[in-house]
Design an enzyme around this catalytic site. Sequence first.
Site, PDB file in Angstrom:
ATOM      1  N   LYS A 134       9.415  -0.654  14.354  1.00 35.70           N
ATOM      2  CA  LYS A 134       9.997  -0.315  13.047  1.00 35.70           C
ATOM      3  C   LYS A 134      11.089   0.736  13.214  1.00 35.70           C
ATOM      4  O   LYS A 134      12.165   0.651  12.624  1.00 35.70           O
ATOM      5  CB  LYS A 134       8.919   0.260  12.111  1.00 35.70           C
ATOM      6  CG  LYS A 134       7.919  -0.729  11.571  1.00 35.70           C
ATOM      7  CD  LYS A 134       7.025  -0.038  10.541  1.00 35.70           C
ATOM      8  CE  LYS A 134       5.817  -0.861  10.195  1.00 35.70           C
ATOM      9  NZ  LYS A 134       4.841  -0.165   9.363  1.00 35.70           N
TER      10      LYS A 134
ATOM     11  N   GLY B 118      -4.885  -1.599   4.910  1.00 32.86           N
ATOM     12  CA  GLY B 118      -4.021  -2.695   4.453  1.00 32.86           C
ATOM     13  C   GLY B 118      -4.638  -4.060   4.713  1.00 32.86           C
ATOM     14  O   GLY B 118      -4.631  -4.940   3.854  1.00 32.86           O
ATOM     15  N   ARG B 119      -5.195  -4.248   5.909  1.00 31.23           N
ATOM     16  CA  ARG B 119      -5.739  -5.572   6.255  1.00 31.23           C
ATOM     17  C   ARG B 119      -7.127  -5.796   5.673  1.00 31.23           C
ATOM     18  O   ARG B 119      -7.752  -6.825   5.923  1.00 31.23           O
ATOM     19  CB  ARG B 119      -5.712  -5.781   7.769  1.00 31.23           C
ATOM     20  CG  ARG B 119      -6.346  -4.673   8.577  1.00 31.23           C
ATOM     21  CD  ARG B 119      -6.005  -4.792  10.059  1.00 31.23           C
ATOM     22  NE  ARG B 119      -6.495  -3.659  10.832  1.00 31.23           N
ATOM     23  CZ  ARG B 119      -5.839  -2.521  10.994  1.00 31.23           C
ATOM     24  NH1 ARG B 119      -4.658  -2.350  10.428  1.00 31.23           N
ATOM     25  NH2 ARG B 119      -6.336  -1.543  11.727  1.00 31.23           N
TER      26      ARG B 119
ATOM     27  N   HIS C 251      -5.137 -32.380  18.224  1.00 32.65           N
ATOM     28  CA  HIS C 251      -4.011 -33.151  18.752  1.00 32.65           C
ATOM     29  C   HIS C 251      -2.888 -32.238  19.212  1.00 32.65           C
ATOM     30  O   HIS C 251      -1.750 -32.676  19.370  1.00 32.65           O
ATOM     31  CB  HIS C 251      -3.525 -34.133  17.685  1.00 32.65           C
ATOM     32  CG  HIS C 251      -4.579 -35.117  17.295  1.00 32.65           C
ATOM     33  ND1 HIS C 251      -4.760 -36.318  17.935  1.00 32.65           N
ATOM     34  CD2 HIS C 251      -5.573 -35.026  16.370  1.00 32.65           C
ATOM     35  CE1 HIS C 251      -5.801 -36.951  17.402  1.00 32.65           C
ATOM     36  NE2 HIS C 251      -6.310 -36.181  16.445  1.00 32.65           N
TER      37      HIS C 251
ATOM     38  N   GLU D 248      10.429  -4.684   4.616  1.00 39.17           N
ATOM     39  CA  GLU D 248      10.492  -6.081   4.177  1.00 39.17           C
ATOM     40  C   GLU D 248      10.218  -6.188   2.675  1.00 39.17           C
ATOM     41  O   GLU D 248      10.942  -6.861   1.934  1.00 39.17           O
ATOM     42  CB  GLU D 248       9.445  -6.921   4.930  1.00 39.17           C
ATOM     43  CG  GLU D 248       9.708  -7.093   6.411  1.00 39.17           C
ATOM     44  CD  GLU D 248       9.047  -6.012   7.264  1.00 39.17           C
ATOM     45  OE1 GLU D 248       8.836  -4.881   6.757  1.00 39.17           O
ATOM     46  OE2 GLU D 248       8.757  -6.291   8.431  1.00 39.17           O
TER      47      GLU D 248
ATOM     48  N   LYS E 293       0.835  -1.205   0.000  1.00 38.80           N
ATOM     49  CA  LYS E 293       0.000   0.000   0.000  1.00 38.80           C
ATOM     50  C   LYS E 293       0.873   1.260   0.000  1.00 38.80           C
ATOM     51  O   LYS E 293       0.676   2.167  -0.786  1.00 38.80           O
ATOM     52  CB  LYS E 293      -0.918  -0.023   1.225  1.00 38.80           C
ATOM     53  CG  LYS E 293      -1.817   1.180   1.329  1.00 38.80           C
ATOM     54  CD  LYS E 293      -2.780   1.055   2.497  1.00 38.80           C
ATOM     55  CE  LYS E 293      -3.517   2.377   2.671  1.00 38.80           C
ATOM     56  NZ  LYS E 293      -4.448   2.385   3.799  1.00 38.80           N
TER      57      LYS E 293
ATOM     58  N   GLU F 290      -4.732  -6.522  14.781  1.00 45.20           N
ATOM     59  CA  GLU F 290      -4.230  -5.212  14.380  1.00 45.20           C
ATOM     60  C   GLU F 290      -5.362  -4.177  14.433  1.00 45.20           C
ATOM     61  O   GLU F 290      -5.120  -2.991  14.638  1.00 45.20           O
ATOM     62  CB  GLU F 290      -3.621  -5.268  12.962  1.00 45.20           C
ATOM     63  CG  GLU F 290      -2.678  -4.112  12.668  1.00 45.20           C
ATOM     64  CD  GLU F 290      -1.863  -4.298  11.391  1.00 45.20           C
ATOM     65  OE1 GLU F 290      -0.682  -4.727  11.481  1.00 45.20           O
ATOM     66  OE2 GLU F 290      -2.385  -4.016  10.301  1.00 45.20           O
TER      67      GLU F 290
END
Length: 550
Positions: free
Chosen positions: A510, A265-266, A382, A212, A206, A351
């Site tokens: 960050k 963004g999400r 399990h 990253e 965005k 978030e």
Amino acid sequence: MVEVTKTPEWKSLSADAEALASTNMRTLFADDPDRFERYSLEAAGLFLDFSKNKISEDAFDHLIALANAVDLEGTRSRMFAGEPINTTENRAVLHTALRDFSLRDYHVDGENVSPKIRTELKRIAAFAQSIHSGAAKGYSGKTLDTVVNIGIGGSDLGPQMVVEALRPYWLDGRRSFFVSNVDGQQLADTLAQINLETTLFVIASKTFTTQETMTNAESARKWFLDRGGKDVAKHFVALSTNRHAVEAFGIDPENMFQFWDWVGGRYSLWSAIGLSIALQVGFANFENLLKGAHLMDEHFRSASLRRNMPVLLALVGVWNRNFLGASAHAVLPYDQHLHRLPAYLQQADMESNGKRIGKDGAVLENKTGPIIFGEPGTNGQHAFYQLLHQGTDLISADFIAPAISHSELGDHHPKLLSNFLAQTEALMRGKADQEVRDELRADGLTKPEITALAPHKAFPGDRPSNSILMGKLTPETLGALIALYEHKIFCQGVIWGINSFDQWGVELGKVLAKSILPELSNLSEEKPSATSHDASTNGLIDRINDLRQR
Ligand code: F6P
């Protein structure tokens, strides 16, 4: 802003929780033959049963009243009207506009944004078509059959989760990879599996500034050029809101698909960020995903609160979190293709609602978002279900399953579904001490043996769960499912009095990482001892540098 904990409805709900302390869910079911009908509903191709929550009629009424007290419907209208409900960033929240097929117009700051949404969707359709038909080719004339999506957070989790979920819809011969981590091993492992002549790199960000993503994108381009790749424009496209940064990176704006700052963004998989989905499953299936979400949007904006699926899911969550003390919420898809759904919802929910400050800037009195975690069933059974059944924390859960599998292999699917149902029943019913003792006696154990073993084999029950069913996991039902969760998160944010659409909590780390980076050795150089941090961080920097020198 309404202080939710000071409302009479909140106080009534606290009293309801106290009143329920002396009963259990078994009794609630026994006393009310209509409980399942009362506390279940169908919408947009999904069926929700929330009757296995420890909730009374009074509590249900008070939860609806609470939603009214905080003006949930009013805030919902303001969101759909494009008002800047993301107050700390002064932004509208209009991801729903991206999937509105009713030809409604949406306005942001007086501008009708609907035409540009439609234009961009057409560009995505045309681009996907050119890739699928083979009209768009790589530098050496080969068709592009592989996509490497480089992005992180919402620019990774959404498209990746959907691509995995829609595996039965993958187009023949197409492959998708998702690279998110700045850990170079992920990119290296991916590059080792692809052919540069047939690969399209989709740089999804965005902001187009995320460390990253930009690091991975730079390294991918270098790898491409170092190995003789040419004509970068044919192999790299960008999905972003930041045209300037895309150009600065060297991608032609012609190869950029854009979205806008009113798409969080999400919440962005419905936008150009969904390009990787369209490339893997075809544009028609991408559009069906959007249509399924739109169906849920229409239900959310028009159904009464009492029969509104996202509202009810949110209210039951508030009940469990704030009045029964659930600290975590498990997302348990009984469908292997939904294996990334828990990770996706971790970002979507945590978030959004992992906040301690209210919209008015004051510290909140009430608890907000729970910890979200999960794994597909039956694998989770399990692993961590032991704690769900017998641990000291109350943990609520969503069980999600299609009634029909895309692979009806022998009796696999009935077995999977029987486990789904058994778990929700076991969590609700538990197993009383007396039942355990009777069983052990029937098995021939002695009295002392029974006394020693019975407490370990008893289950308290009263552990809340929702069951979400669909006929089949299709693009439409998946779209509806994701939209259901988006709106649930929105409703909870409104009740808790927070802004669900910012994420300042990711910033501090960050900034600190930027200051630490120059202090770390790049293997070839020695670094002076670190002194500018706390003793632990300094010590760890020195130790890492030391290990990297050996
Ligand atoms: O983690 C913070 C965040 O801003 C997320 O909200 C977002 O989805 C992710 O980083 C990636 O951001 P971008 O798409 O701008 O690279």
